[in-house]
Design a protein around this motif. Sequence first.
Motif, PDB file in Angstrom:
ATOM      1  N   GLU A   1       0.831  -1.205   0.000  1.00  0.00           N
ATOM      2  CA  GLU A   1       0.000   0.000   0.000  1.00  0.00           C
ATOM      3  C   GLU A   1       0.868   1.259   0.000  1.00  0.00           C
ATOM      4  O   GLU A   1       0.586   2.222  -0.711  1.00  0.00           O
ATOM      5  CB  GLU A   1      -0.911  -0.015   1.224  1.00  0.00           C
ATOM      6  CG  GLU A   1      -1.932   1.118   1.254  1.00  0.00           C
ATOM      7  CD  GLU A   1      -2.843   1.014   2.468  1.00  0.00           C
ATOM      8  OE1 GLU A   1      -4.040   1.285   2.323  1.00  0.00           O
ATOM      9  OE2 GLU A   1      -2.344   0.649   3.563  1.00  0.00           O
TER      10      GLU A   1
ATOM     11  N   HIS B   1      -8.085  -6.056  -4.154  1.00  0.00           N
ATOM     12  CA  HIS B   1      -8.007  -6.707  -2.849  1.00  0.00           C
ATOM     13  C   HIS B   1      -6.757  -7.572  -2.753  1.00  0.00           C
ATOM     14  O   HIS B   1      -6.391  -8.254  -3.718  1.00  0.00           O
ATOM     15  CB  HIS B   1      -9.219  -7.622  -2.621  1.00  0.00           C
ATOM     16  CG  HIS B   1     -10.528  -6.920  -2.702  1.00  0.00           C
ATOM     17  ND1 HIS B   1     -11.689  -7.571  -3.084  1.00  0.00           N
ATOM     18  CD2 HIS B   1     -10.875  -5.632  -2.462  1.00  0.00           C
ATOM     19  CE1 HIS B   1     -12.686  -6.705  -3.072  1.00  0.00           C
ATOM     20  NE2 HIS B   1     -12.218  -5.527  -2.696  1.00  0.00           N
TER      21      HIS B   1
ATOM     22  N   ASN C   1      -7.103   6.605  -8.665  1.00  0.00           N
ATOM     23  CA  ASN C   1      -8.205   6.621  -7.706  1.00  0.00           C
ATOM     24  C   ASN C   1      -8.679   5.194  -7.396  1.00  0.00           C
ATOM     25  O   ASN C   1      -9.882   4.900  -7.361  1.00  0.00           O
ATOM     26  CB  ASN C   1      -9.367   7.469  -8.240  1.00  0.00           C
ATOM     27  CG  ASN C   1     -10.437   7.715  -7.185  1.00  0.00           C
ATOM     28  OD1 ASN C   1     -10.137   7.772  -5.990  1.00  0.00           O
ATOM     29  ND2 ASN C   1     -11.677   7.841  -7.621  1.00  0.00           N
ATOM     30  N   ILE C   2      -7.707   4.303  -7.173  1.00  0.00           N
ATOM     31  CA  ILE C   2      -8.013   2.898  -6.897  1.00  0.00           C
ATOM     32  C   ILE C   2      -7.973   2.643  -5.394  1.00  0.00           C
ATOM     33  O   ILE C   2      -7.065   3.096  -4.701  1.00  0.00           O
ATOM     34  CB  ILE C   2      -7.003   1.978  -7.610  1.00  0.00           C
ATOM     35  CG1 ILE C   2      -7.202   2.052  -9.127  1.00  0.00           C
ATOM     36  CG2 ILE C   2      -7.138   0.527  -7.125  1.00  0.00           C
ATOM     37  CD1 ILE C   2      -6.156   1.312  -9.922  1.00  0.00           C
ATOM     38  N   ASN C   3      -8.976   1.942  -4.884  1.00  0.00           N
ATOM     39  CA  ASN C   3      -9.028   1.568  -3.475  1.00  0.00           C
ATOM     40  C   ASN C   3      -8.377   0.200  -3.289  1.00  0.00           C
ATOM     41  O   ASN C   3      -8.707  -0.750  -3.995  1.00  0.00           O
ATOM     42  CB  ASN C   3     -10.481   1.515  -2.986  1.00  0.00           C
ATOM     43  CG  ASN C   3     -11.172   2.862  -3.103  1.00  0.00           C
ATOM     44  OD1 ASN C   3     -10.698   3.856  -2.590  1.00  0.00           O
ATOM     45  ND2 ASN C   3     -12.300   2.888  -3.807  1.00  0.00           N
TER      46      ASN C   3
ATOM     47  N   LEU D   1      -1.782   4.254  -6.980  1.00  0.00           N
ATOM     48  CA  LEU D   1      -3.180   4.044  -6.574  1.00  0.00           C
ATOM     49  C   LEU D   1      -3.942   5.361  -6.586  1.00  0.00           C
ATOM     50  O   LEU D   1      -5.103   5.421  -7.017  1.00  0.00           O
ATOM     51  CB  LEU D   1      -3.229   3.415  -5.180  1.00  0.00           C
ATOM     52  CG  LEU D   1      -2.714   1.976  -5.065  1.00  0.00           C
ATOM     53  CD1 LEU D   1      -2.569   1.571  -3.603  1.00  0.00           C
ATOM     54  CD2 LEU D   1      -3.655   1.009  -5.782  1.00  0.00           C
ATOM     55  N   LYS D   2      -3.280   6.427  -6.142  1.00  0.00           N
ATOM     56  CA  LYS D   2      -3.925   7.740  -6.108  1.00  0.00           C
ATOM     57  C   LYS D   2      -4.155   8.260  -7.517  1.00  0.00           C
ATOM     58  O   LYS D   2      -5.198   8.861  -7.811  1.00  0.00           O
ATOM     59  CB  LYS D   2      -3.060   8.725  -5.315  1.00  0.00           C
ATOM     60  CG  LYS D   2      -3.710  10.086  -5.115  1.00  0.00           C
ATOM     61  CD  LYS D   2      -2.846  10.988  -4.247  1.00  0.00           C
ATOM     62  CE  LYS D   2      -3.522  12.348  -4.038  1.00  0.00           C
ATOM     63  NZ  LYS D   2      -2.705  13.248  -3.185  1.00  0.00           N
TER      64      LYS D   2
ATOM     65  N   ASP E   1     -11.642  -1.211  -7.398  1.00  0.00           N
ATOM     66  CA  ASP E   1     -11.015  -1.741  -6.188  1.00  0.00           C
ATOM     67  C   ASP E   1     -10.034  -2.854  -6.520  1.00  0.00           C
ATOM     68  O   ASP E   1     -10.162  -3.530  -7.548  1.00  0.00           O
ATOM     69  CB  ASP E   1     -12.074  -2.325  -5.238  1.00  0.00           C
ATOM     70  CG  ASP E   1     -13.021  -1.267  -4.696  1.00  0.00           C
ATOM     71  OD1 ASP E   1     -12.684  -0.068  -4.790  1.00  0.00           O
ATOM     72  OD2 ASP E   1     -14.093  -1.650  -4.191  1.00  0.00           O
TER      73      ASP E   1
ATOM     74  N   TYR F   1      -7.651  -2.856  -0.640  1.00  0.00           N
ATOM     75  CA  TYR F   1      -8.145  -3.391   0.622  1.00  0.00           C
ATOM     76  C   TYR F   1      -7.451  -4.708   0.977  1.00  0.00           C
ATOM     77  O   TYR F   1      -6.994  -5.447   0.093  1.00  0.00           O
ATOM     78  CB  TYR F   1      -9.655  -3.668   0.531  1.00  0.00           C
ATOM     79  CG  TYR F   1     -10.499  -2.447   0.292  1.00  0.00           C
ATOM     80  CD1 TYR F   1     -10.700  -1.498   1.283  1.00  0.00           C
ATOM     81  CD2 TYR F   1     -11.132  -2.260  -0.939  1.00  0.00           C
ATOM     82  CE1 TYR F   1     -11.506  -0.390   1.061  1.00  0.00           C
ATOM     83  CE2 TYR F   1     -11.923  -1.152  -1.180  1.00  0.00           C
ATOM     84  CZ  TYR F   1     -12.108  -0.221  -0.169  1.00  0.00           C
ATOM     85  OH  TYR F   1     -12.895   0.874  -0.395  1.00  0.00           O
TER      86      TYR F   1
END
Length: 242
Positions: free
Chosen positions: A106, A159, A117-119, A113-114, A157, A121
Motif C-alpha cells: 500500500e 483486494h 483513484n483505486i481503493n 493508486l492515487k 477496487d 483493501y
Amino acid sequence: MADLINELQLKIERLENEINFKNGLISILSHDSKEIFGNFLLLIEALEQKTIREEDFFNLLPQVKSDAQKNLQTVQDSTAWLKTQYGEFEIKSVKIMVFDLFQRLEENYAVKLKEKNINFYFKGDTNSFLHTDRLLLEYVLDKILNNAVKYSLPGQDIHLQYVTENSEDIISVVDFGTGIGEKYLYAIFNYDNPVFNGTAGETGVGLSLKIVKNFVSLMHGNIKIVSTENKGTTVSIFLPKI
C-alpha cells in the motif's frame, strides 16, 4: 520403479522449463536492447544530419522515454532473477505477517493508486502469518499488484486476500479491471503471448510474470490465474504451510 520414472519425468520437465525460461529471457533482453538503442541512435543521427526538425525530435522524446522505462524494468527484473541463480543465494524461510505485506504494498503503490483513484483493501485475518522467503514473496506480490493496477480502471477496487486451505497458505490479488481473454490466458506464461498496454497506456514486455512463476516454484508453491475479460483477474499464490 513407477515412482522413480515419475520423479525423473518431473526433473526433465523442470529442466525443460528452466531452459525455455533462460532462452526466452535472453531473447527479450537481446531484442529490447537492440531496439531501444538502435532507435535512439537513428534519432540522434537524424538530428545531427538535419533530416529531422528539432520540433519533431522533441515530440518523439516521450516515446523514447517510455521505451527506456520499459527496457530498464526488463533489466531490473532480469537482475532480480539472476540473483537467485548464482553466488550464495539460498531460500530463507522466515515468519512473515501477511498484513505487513499489505501495508508495505500500500505504501509502495500509494502514488499509482492515487493517480487512478483505486481503493486497495486487505481481506483476511490481520494477525495471520506464514513462513517462506521474504525476498521472493515480496517480489512476487509486487509484480502481481503492479499488473492489477495497470489493468484496472480509475475508481475500481483491488483486494489482497489471505486464507488457509488444505494445509496451504493462499495469497490472492483480486482486481476488477480489463481481465484477460480466454484465448490468451492459457499462454500467459509463454513467450509468444501478446503483451497489452495498461488502461493508462502503461507498457511492459510481459517478463515479470515469467519470473513470478519461477520464484513461486523456488518457494515450492504454485500460481493460479483466473480471469474473465472485462470483469477482472484473480492471481493466487499457493504456498505449503510450514
